[in-house]
Write a protein that holds these residues in place. Structure first.
Motif, PDB file in Angstrom:
ATOM      1  N   PRO A 211       0.837  -1.207   0.000  1.00 15.05           N
ATOM      2  CA  PRO A 211       0.000   0.000   0.000  1.00 15.05           C
ATOM      3  C   PRO A 211       0.871   1.256   0.000  1.00 15.05           C
ATOM      4  O   PRO A 211       2.042   1.229   0.389  1.00 15.05           O
ATOM      5  CB  PRO A 211      -0.784  -0.114   1.306  1.00 15.05           C
ATOM      6  N   PHE A 212       0.283   2.378  -0.442  1.00 17.57           N
ATOM      7  CA  PHE A 212       0.980   3.655  -0.362  1.00 17.57           C
ATOM      8  C   PHE A 212       1.225   4.013   1.097  1.00 17.57           C
ATOM      9  O   PHE A 212       0.385   3.763   1.954  1.00 17.57           O
ATOM     10  CB  PHE A 212       0.144   4.768  -0.993  1.00 17.57           C
ATOM     11  N   ASN A 213       2.370   4.617   1.380  1.00 18.61           N
ATOM     12  CA  ASN A 213       2.596   5.063   2.752  1.00 18.61           C
ATOM     13  C   ASN A 213       2.047   6.469   2.947  1.00 18.61           C
ATOM     14  O   ASN A 213       1.567   7.114   2.004  1.00 18.61           O
ATOM     15  CB  ASN A 213       4.081   4.963   3.139  1.00 18.61           C
ATOM     16  N   ALA A 214       2.112   6.952   4.171  1.00 17.67           N
ATOM     17  CA  ALA A 214       1.491   8.230   4.511  1.00 17.67           C
ATOM     18  C   ALA A 214       2.106   9.395   3.747  1.00 17.67           C
ATOM     19  O   ALA A 214       1.391  10.337   3.358  1.00 17.67           O
ATOM     20  CB  ALA A 214       1.609   8.474   6.020  1.00 17.67           C
ATOM     21  N   ASN A 215       3.417   9.359   3.517  1.00 22.17           N
ATOM     22  CA  ASN A 215       4.062  10.448   2.790  1.00 22.17           C
ATOM     23  C   ASN A 215       3.522  10.576   1.370  1.00 22.17           C
ATOM     24  O   ASN A 215       3.292  11.682   0.867  1.00 22.17           O
ATOM     25  CB  ASN A 215       5.577  10.226   2.743  1.00 22.17           C
ATOM     26  N   THR A 216       3.315   9.437   0.716  1.00 21.40           N
ATOM     27  CA  THR A 216       2.777   9.456  -0.649  1.00 21.40           C
ATOM     28  C   THR A 216       1.368  10.035  -0.663  1.00 21.40           C
ATOM     29  O   THR A 216       1.025  10.848  -1.535  1.00 21.40           O
ATOM     30  CB  THR A 216       2.760   8.037  -1.235  1.00 21.40           C
ATOM     31  N   MET A 217       0.557   9.625   0.293  1.00 21.29           N
ATOM     32  CA  MET A 217      -0.813  10.138   0.359  1.00 21.29           C
ATOM     33  C   MET A 217      -0.825  11.649   0.572  1.00 21.29           C
ATOM     34  O   MET A 217      -1.664  12.368   0.022  1.00 21.29           O
ATOM     35  CB  MET A 217      -1.574   9.436   1.490  1.00 21.29           C
ATOM     36  N   LEU A 218       0.134  12.124   1.368  1.00 17.56           N
ATOM     37  CA  LEU A 218       0.188  13.566   1.628  1.00 17.56           C
ATOM     38  C   LEU A 218       0.581  14.330   0.363  1.00 17.56           C
ATOM     39  O   LEU A 218       0.025  15.386   0.064  1.00 17.56           O
ATOM     40  CB  LEU A 218       1.183  13.849   2.759  1.00 17.56           C
ATOM     41  N   TRP A 219       1.555  13.804  -0.380  1.00 17.84           N
ATOM     42  CA  TRP A 219       1.937  14.448  -1.641  1.00 17.84           C
ATOM     43  C   TRP A 219       0.760  14.496  -2.614  1.00 17.84           C
ATOM     44  O   TRP A 219       0.520  15.514  -3.279  1.00 17.84           O
ATOM     45  CB  TRP A 219       3.112  13.709  -2.273  1.00 17.84           C
ATOM     46  N   LEU A 220       0.031  13.392  -2.703  1.00 15.55           N
ATOM     47  CA  LEU A 220      -1.125  13.353  -3.611  1.00 15.55           C
ATOM     48  C   LEU A 220      -2.198  14.346  -3.167  1.00 15.55           C
ATOM     49  O   LEU A 220      -2.769  15.072  -3.984  1.00 15.55           O
ATOM     50  CB  LEU A 220      -1.701  11.934  -3.656  1.00 15.55           C
ATOM     51  N   ALA A 221      -2.463  14.376  -1.858  1.00 14.89           N
ATOM     52  CA  ALA A 221      -3.465  15.312  -1.344  1.00 14.89           C
ATOM     53  C   ALA A 221      -3.021  16.751  -1.572  1.00 14.89           C
ATOM     54  O   ALA A 221      -3.823  17.620  -1.933  1.00 14.89           O
ATOM     55  CB  ALA A 221      -3.702  15.054   0.138  1.00 14.89           C
ATOM     56  N   GLY A 222      -1.719  17.016  -1.352  1.00 17.37           N
ATOM     57  CA  GLY A 222      -1.215  18.369  -1.557  1.00 17.37           C
ATOM     58  C   GLY A 222      -1.384  18.846  -2.988  1.00 17.37           C
ATOM     59  O   GLY A 222      -1.688  20.015  -3.240  1.00 17.37           O
ATOM     60  N   LYS A 223      -1.202  17.937  -3.930  1.00 18.33           N
ATOM     61  CA  LYS A 223      -1.327  18.288  -5.348  1.00 18.33           C
ATOM     62  C   LYS A 223      -2.776  18.462  -5.771  1.00 18.33           C
ATOM     63  O   LYS A 223      -3.146  19.463  -6.396  1.00 18.33           O
ATOM     64  CB  LYS A 223      -0.670  17.196  -6.208  1.00 18.33           C
ATOM     65  N   TYR A 224      -3.634  17.519  -5.394  1.00 14.72           N
ATOM     66  CA  TYR A 224      -4.988  17.530  -5.940  1.00 14.72           C
ATOM     67  C   TYR A 224      -5.998  18.269  -5.068  1.00 14.72           C
ATOM     68  O   TYR A 224      -7.006  18.768  -5.583  1.00 14.72           O
ATOM     69  CB  TYR A 224      -5.431  16.094  -6.238  1.00 14.72           C
ATOM     70  N   ALA A 225      -5.760  18.366  -3.767  1.00 12.17           N
ATOM     71  CA  ALA A 225      -6.651  19.179  -2.939  1.00 12.17           C
ATOM     72  C   ALA A 225      -6.442  20.658  -3.246  1.00 12.17           C
ATOM     73  O   ALA A 225      -7.387  21.457  -3.191  1.00 12.17           O
ATOM     74  CB  ALA A 225      -6.402  18.906  -1.459  1.00 12.17           C
ATOM     75  N   ARG A 226      -5.200  21.033  -3.581  1.00 16.11           N
ATOM     76  CA  ARG A 226      -4.935  22.423  -3.949  1.00 16.11           C
ATOM     77  C   ARG A 226      -5.695  22.792  -5.216  1.00 16.11           C
ATOM     78  O   ARG A 226      -6.262  23.871  -5.330  1.00 16.11           O
ATOM     79  CB  ARG A 226      -3.435  22.639  -4.148  1.00 16.11           C
ATOM     80  N   GLN A 227      -5.743  21.869  -6.161  1.00 18.94           N
ATOM     81  CA  GLN A 227      -6.484  22.124  -7.389  1.00 18.94           C
ATOM     82  C   GLN A 227      -7.985  22.237  -7.124  1.00 18.94           C
ATOM     83  O   GLN A 227      -8.697  22.957  -7.823  1.00 18.94           O
ATOM     84  CB  GLN A 227      -6.232  20.993  -8.403  1.00 18.94           C
ATOM     85  N   GLY A 228      -8.453  21.526  -6.102  1.00 14.72           N
ATOM     86  CA  GLY A 228      -9.878  21.505  -5.800  1.00 14.72           C
ATOM     87  C   GLY A 228     -10.279  22.470  -4.710  1.00 14.72           C
ATOM     88  O   GLY A 228     -11.332  22.303  -4.095  1.00 14.72           O
ATOM     89  N   GLY A 229      -9.438  23.473  -4.436  1.00 13.38           N
ATOM     90  CA  GLY A 229      -9.766  24.466  -3.422  1.00 13.38           C
ATOM     91  C   GLY A 229      -9.796  23.903  -2.017  1.00 13.38           C
ATOM     92  O   GLY A 229     -10.599  24.336  -1.184  1.00 13.38           O
ATOM     93  N   GLY A 230      -8.923  22.925  -1.739  1.00 10.84           N
ATOM     94  CA  GLY A 230      -8.847  22.335  -0.404  1.00 10.84           C
ATOM     95  C   GLY A 230      -9.570  21.013  -0.276  1.00 10.84           C
ATOM     96  O   GLY A 230      -9.526  20.385   0.783  1.00 10.84           O
ATOM     97  N   GLN A 231     -10.241  20.580  -1.330  1.00  8.26           N
ATOM     98  CA  GLN A 231     -10.948  19.301  -1.315  1.00  8.26           C
ATOM     99  C   GLN A 231     -10.594  18.504  -2.561  1.00  8.26           C
ATOM    100  O   GLN A 231     -10.269  19.065  -3.612  1.00  8.26           O
ATOM    101  CB  GLN A 231     -12.463  19.517  -1.289  1.00  8.26           C
ATOM    102  N   ILE A 232     -10.650  17.181  -2.428  1.00  6.74           N
ATOM    103  CA  ILE A 232     -10.497  16.315  -3.592  1.00  6.74           C
ATOM    104  C   ILE A 232     -11.893  15.895  -4.023  1.00  6.74           C
ATOM    105  O   ILE A 232     -12.501  14.992  -3.434  1.00  6.74           O
ATOM    106  CB  ILE A 232      -9.621  15.091  -3.266  1.00  6.74           C
ATOM    107  N   ARG A 233     -12.400  16.592  -5.009  1.00  2.00           N
ATOM    108  CA  ARG A 233     -13.729  16.289  -5.529  1.00  2.00           C
ATOM    109  C   ARG A 233     -13.601  15.185  -6.572  1.00  2.00           C
ATOM    110  O   ARG A 233     -12.514  14.675  -6.831  1.00  2.00           O
ATOM    111  CB  ARG A 233     -14.336  17.556  -6.136  1.00  2.00           C
TER     112      ARG A 233
END
Length: 288
Positions: A5-27
């Motif tokens: 499984p992805f580790n926590a660091n990977t999930m954070l990088w993904l969230a940082g990239k795509y939540a920023r695009q979605g205004g703080g949310q991953i829609r």
């Protein structure tokens, strides 16, 4: 194919990239874009991982980066100059946490997400036909990187994230550059940019893209050393902490030599070294 499984660091990088695009949310839209991104990275990884082990060697990373559009990386079997191959190895070893000479898919995803950010900021600052940058352009890129990674810092210190198994905000943010990395934000000094370019451009006043990549890995290493002793994120370290930083770098110094070094680089005579002063010191004292 990939059972880990992805580790926590990977999930954070993904969230940082795509939540920023979605205004703080991953829609839904951002989630679909994230899946497409991961599929594209997986396709590149599997082209290299022909035996389906879920790992690629650090030596094979140059080809994986080239397939990713990261054209600084040369090919071991022809077409790659020595500097390009050295860049790929330097970047890869920064992600080889256990030093076993291979990168998992998880580590490769982290590498791509981080370096996508650096390359995006380079491309936004440097003209497509330019092959080298000035100290002022380097400062512009570094400040842009700090702004682009601020959202990653905000996620890392979120109480909900701190509960993720195996995650450490201090360790994750140690090598990162973001606006609020210290209590008092300060831009990099022009003199620091000049020193860095002279170090990595072999005395030239202009820095090539390959040299920029090596410089970024050096900056990350020094930021990690600095924050390891600057526990309160004040942005400056005292003589005792400076001694700890040298010891962690494999260069322990006796007190009298520490005093000489500290006085030389303490430009504002504050009795402490700010990160910029520390960076100038390590730029001059560390091997390239």
């Amino acid at each position: 194919m990939f059972t880990r499984p992805f580790n926590a660091n990977t999930m954070l990088w993904l969230a940082g990239k795509y939540a920023r695009q979605g205004g703080g949310q991953i829609r839904l839209q951002e989630f679909c874009e994230m899946l497409q991104y991961l599929e594209s990275v997986k396709n590149i990884f599997t082209q290299i991982d022909t035996d389906r082990t879920g790992d690629i060697s650090v030596s094979e990373l140059s080809r994986a980066l080239k397939l990713s559009g990261f054209n600084v990386a040369g090919w071991p079997d022809g077409g790659g100059d020595a500097l390009s191959l050295a860049v790929a190895e330097k970047i890869g070893r920064a992600y080889d946490a256990d030093g076993n000479g291979v990168l998992t898919f998880d580590e490769f995803v982290q590498l791509r997400l981080e370096w996508d950010s650096y390359l995006d900021n380079w491309s936004a600052t440097v003209a497509p036909d330019a092959n080298a940058i000035s100290p002022q352009q380097l400062l512009t890129i570094l400040e842009a990187i700090k702004s682009s990674l601020e959202s990653l810092h905000e996620l890392a210190i979120n109480p909900m994230v701190s509960g993720l198994p195996g995650f450490s905000a201090a360790s994750f943010l140690g090598p990162m550059f973001y606006n609020s990395m210290f209590k008092v934000p300060r831009p990099f000094l022009h003199s620091t940019a000049e020193l860095l370019i002279r170090k990595y451009a072999g005395g030239s006043s202009l820095l090539t893209f390959e040299q920029f990549c090596l410089l970024m890995e050096f900056l990350k290493e020094q930021k990690k050393k600095f924050t390891a002793v600057d526990q309160d994120r004040s942005g400056h370290i005292n003589l005792q902490e400076l001694g700890q930083a040298f010891a962690q770098s494999g260069m322990p110094l006796p007190l009298e030599q520490l005093l000489v070094v500290a006085r030389r680089y303490d430009q504002d005579q504050s009795g402490t070294l700010e990160f910029d002063e520390f960076l100038q010191m390590m730029t001059e004292l560390s091997p390239a």
